[in-house]
Design an enzyme around this catalytic site. Sequence first.
Site, PDB file in Angstrom:
ATOM      1  N   GLU A 231      32.346  34.199  39.645  1.00 26.37           N
ATOM      2  CA  GLU A 231      33.537  34.644  38.907  1.00 26.37           C
ATOM      3  C   GLU A 231      34.314  33.420  38.711  1.00 26.37           C
ATOM      4  O   GLU A 231      34.940  32.932  39.395  1.00 26.37           O
ATOM      5  CB  GLU A 231      34.088  35.799  39.692  1.00 26.37           C
ATOM      6  CG  GLU A 231      33.499  37.086  40.014  1.00 26.37           C
ATOM      7  CD  GLU A 231      32.818  38.075  38.874  1.00 26.37           C
ATOM      8  OE1 GLU A 231      33.446  37.700  37.771  1.00 26.37           O
ATOM      9  OE2 GLU A 231      32.072  38.727  39.158  1.00 26.37           O
ATOM     10  N   CYS A 265      42.733  35.195  37.116  1.00 26.00           N
ATOM     11  CA  CYS A 265      41.541  34.722  35.830  1.00 26.00           C
ATOM     12  C   CYS A 265      41.577  35.640  34.701  1.00 26.00           C
ATOM     13  O   CYS A 265      41.015  35.590  33.449  1.00 26.00           O
ATOM     14  CB  CYS A 265      40.225  34.546  36.499  1.00 26.00           C
ATOM     15  SG  CYS A 265      39.615  36.253  37.527  1.00 26.00           S
TER      16      CYS A 265
HETATM   17  P1  NDP Z   1      38.982  25.971  43.334  1.00 29.67           P
HETATM   18  O1  NDP Z   1      38.115  26.439  42.402  1.00 29.67           O
HETATM   19  O2  NDP Z   1      38.991  24.464  43.395  1.00 29.67           O
HETATM   20  O3  NDP Z   1      38.814  26.660  44.477  1.00 29.67           O
HETATM   21  C1  NDP Z   1      38.220  27.970  44.797  1.00 29.67           C
HETATM   22  C2  NDP Z   1      37.389  27.952  46.088  1.00 29.67           C
HETATM   23  O4  NDP Z   1      36.299  27.038  45.806  1.00 29.67           O
HETATM   24  C3  NDP Z   1      38.198  27.519  47.450  1.00 29.67           C
HETATM   25  O5  NDP Z   1      37.733  28.126  48.341  1.00 29.67           O
HETATM   26  C4  NDP Z   1      37.753  25.802  47.274  1.00 29.67           C
HETATM   27  O6  NDP Z   1      38.151  25.384  48.596  1.00 29.67           O
HETATM   28  C5  NDP Z   1      36.409  26.124  46.822  1.00 29.67           C
HETATM   29  N1  NDP Z   1      36.013  24.657  46.093  1.00 29.67           N
HETATM   30  C6  NDP Z   1      36.486  23.917  45.358  1.00 29.67           C
HETATM   31  N2  NDP Z   1      35.817  22.870  44.963  1.00 29.67           N
HETATM   32  C7  NDP Z   1      34.554  23.296  45.700  1.00 29.67           C
HETATM   33  C8  NDP Z   1      33.128  22.397  45.741  1.00 29.67           C
HETATM   34  N3  NDP Z   1      32.920  21.465  44.995  1.00 29.67           N
HETATM   35  N4  NDP Z   1      32.368  22.927  46.482  1.00 29.67           N
HETATM   36  C9  NDP Z   1      32.493  24.170  47.284  1.00 29.67           C
HETATM   37  N5  NDP Z   1      33.652  24.856  47.036  1.00 29.67           N
HETATM   38  C10 NDP Z   1      34.543  24.262  46.499  1.00 29.67           C
HETATM   39  O7  NDP Z   1      40.440  26.399  42.528  1.00 29.67           O
HETATM   40  P2  NDP Z   1      41.842  25.711  42.607  1.00 29.67           P
HETATM   41  O8  NDP Z   1      42.481  26.371  43.594  1.00 29.67           O
HETATM   42  O9  NDP Z   1      41.743  24.151  42.783  1.00 29.67           O
HETATM   43  O10 NDP Z   1      42.264  25.935  41.105  1.00 29.67           O
HETATM   44  C11 NDP Z   1      42.012  25.147  40.010  1.00 29.67           C
HETATM   45  C12 NDP Z   1      41.851  26.000  38.806  1.00 29.67           C
HETATM   46  O11 NDP Z   1      40.971  26.575  38.774  1.00 29.67           O
HETATM   47  C13 NDP Z   1      43.232  26.916  38.417  1.00 29.67           C
HETATM   48  O12 NDP Z   1      44.021  26.096  37.829  1.00 29.67           O
HETATM   49  C14 NDP Z   1      42.378  27.671  37.569  1.00 29.67           C
HETATM   50  O13 NDP Z   1      42.265  27.347  36.366  1.00 29.67           O
HETATM   51  C15 NDP Z   1      40.989  27.924  38.242  1.00 29.67           C
HETATM   52  N6  NDP Z   1      40.981  29.045  39.148  1.00 29.67           N
HETATM   53  C16 NDP Z   1      40.512  30.315  38.821  1.00 29.67           C
HETATM   54  C17 NDP Z   1      40.298  31.584  39.519  1.00 29.67           C
HETATM   55  C18 NDP Z   1      39.909  32.603  39.176  1.00 29.67           C
HETATM   56  O14 NDP Z   1      40.185  33.560  39.730  1.00 29.67           O
HETATM   57  N7  NDP Z   1      39.119  32.487  38.019  1.00 29.67           N
HETATM   58  C19 NDP Z   1      41.048  31.141  40.933  1.00 29.67           C
HETATM   59  C20 NDP Z   1      41.449  30.096  41.111  1.00 29.67           C
HETATM   60  C21 NDP Z   1      41.498  29.013  40.367  1.00 29.67           C
HETATM   61  P3  NDP Z   1      39.505  24.231  48.764  1.00 29.67           P
HETATM   62  O15 NDP Z   1      40.479  25.246  48.500  1.00 29.67           O
HETATM   63  O16 NDP Z   1      39.119  23.796  50.223  1.00 29.67           O
HETATM   64  O17 NDP Z   1      39.372  23.215  47.946  1.00 29.67           O
END
Ligand code: NDP
Length: 457
Positions: A231, A265
């Site tokens: 998602e 999202c």
């Molecule tokens: P991320 O996508 O980076 O984080 C979501 C989850 O993925 C967290 O648990 C994070 O861990 C983990 N993660 C991040 N990078 C990796 C990787 N390379 N391998 C494995 N796991 C990973 O979201 P952010 O908080 O950085 O937000 C950035 C942007 O993402 C937002 O501005 C938005 O545009 C989008 N976003 C969209 C969401 C949605 O519901 N569709 C939700 C959140 C963000 P950790 O926190 O330790 O980095």
Amino acid sequence: MAIATVNPATGETLQTFEPLSDDAVEERIARAAAAFDRYRLTTPQQRAGWLRAAADVLDADAKSVAELMTTEMGKTLASAQAEVGKCAKALRYYAEHGEQMLQPQPADAQAVGAVEAYVVHQPLGVVLAVMPWNFPLWQAMRFAAPALMAGNVGLLKHASNVPQTALYLEELFRKAGFPDDVFQTLLIGSGQVEAVLRDDRVVAATLTGSNAAGQAVATVAGDALKKTVLELGGSDPFIVMPSADLDRAAEVAVTARCQNNGQSCIAAKRFFVHADVAEEFTRLFAEKMAALTVGDPMDEGTKVGPLATESGREDVERYVADAVEKGATVVTGGKRVDRPGWFYEPTLVTDVTPEMGIWSEEVFGPVAALHTVADLDEAIRLANEHVYGLGSNLWSEDQGERLRFIRDIQSGMAFVNGMTTSYPELPFGGVKQSGYGRELTEVGMYEFCNAKTVWIG
Ligand code: NDP
């Protein structure tokens, strides 16, 4: 990113956590695998009972959990309370309907030359859930409730800025009486995810978050040939046609854009408004955005709290500055709020064009981008140009327009005269770069099941 609770309303670091060592992670995976061997043999009735108990625990803990979420990521207390209620509802939904969903589904035995033939949905095993901070309880629950009901075991790697909510989730299922280690939280950084996913005892993964994170996890899962559900981002269109109830549409537009401080999202992010009503709709929309109370998310009267992280606010500022530089007009808002914490004003930007990031990417903050269109065809064409296809919204009283929208819009969800929302009773998910697979309903439950064909001669 450090694993820490940092209050976005003040910028204050409240608690930091050491990530689990590789040995500790290994030990937890071993416990999860052992738990699955036993848990898969429990009955759907037993699991439904534990889900009901978890819902009761949530009801009892509602106040403190809501305050915890508000402290960790800044959502208003009212929306945090609503999120807790929604999680309890999802647990009860699967408790009530899960048994039926897991009944063997008979097939036409005669047609396949059998005495008996059916499909039975069995759990896959230990599933890794990588979850984001924006709905810290709900995002995890949307996975956990159906997965646990089906007999799977969960390992949660939550976002690094919501560690206490993550730990609460493990505690919740323990308090509800689920067998030991059926749901564990791994306090690990994103760099440790690959090793977990490559472990043979972990059979599948679900991720909600950014496209970069989704790509990283899907790449490893693809290499290891493991099932994933993703998602990812969204930039949902919100189309307003002349027949719409403009006042109501503007009211919902504000909620659709500013819910969760603009960090959802499925928030409506791009507004396509018919030229005949663009002026009036813009006026109503701007008035209602400007009327929102921005402030301490713990206060009852607050409608918009801070953004969850400092870098998140910087991203939003960059998108608005880029749009203005390329000719967009800020009708209301457009700057940070002068107080500690990561607040940003509810903002409406018009005259947006495709070369602006605000149009082509995902803005995670309370900023609406509005574009005037000549007709529905143009609105749908522009909406579909985006790489994302999560939710979509149309406001129209015209039946022909509604049917064209439902037929032609490229999205996983199409809402008419309402805003995109997730319900346990409806599948949730996207197409294109918004990801694949579905959550919720039986469709979501079956994502992590083996649909086993049984043929008895
Ligand atoms: P991320 O996508 O980076 O984080 C979501 C989850 O993925 C967290 O648990 C994070 O861990 C983990 N993660 C991040 N990078 C990796 C990787 N390379 N391998 C494995 N796991 C990973 O979201 P952010 O908080 O950085 O937000 C950035 C942007 O993402 C937002 O501005 C938005 O545009 C989008 N976003 C969209 C969401 C949605 O519901 N569709 C939700 C959140 C963000 P950790 O926190 O330790 O980095």
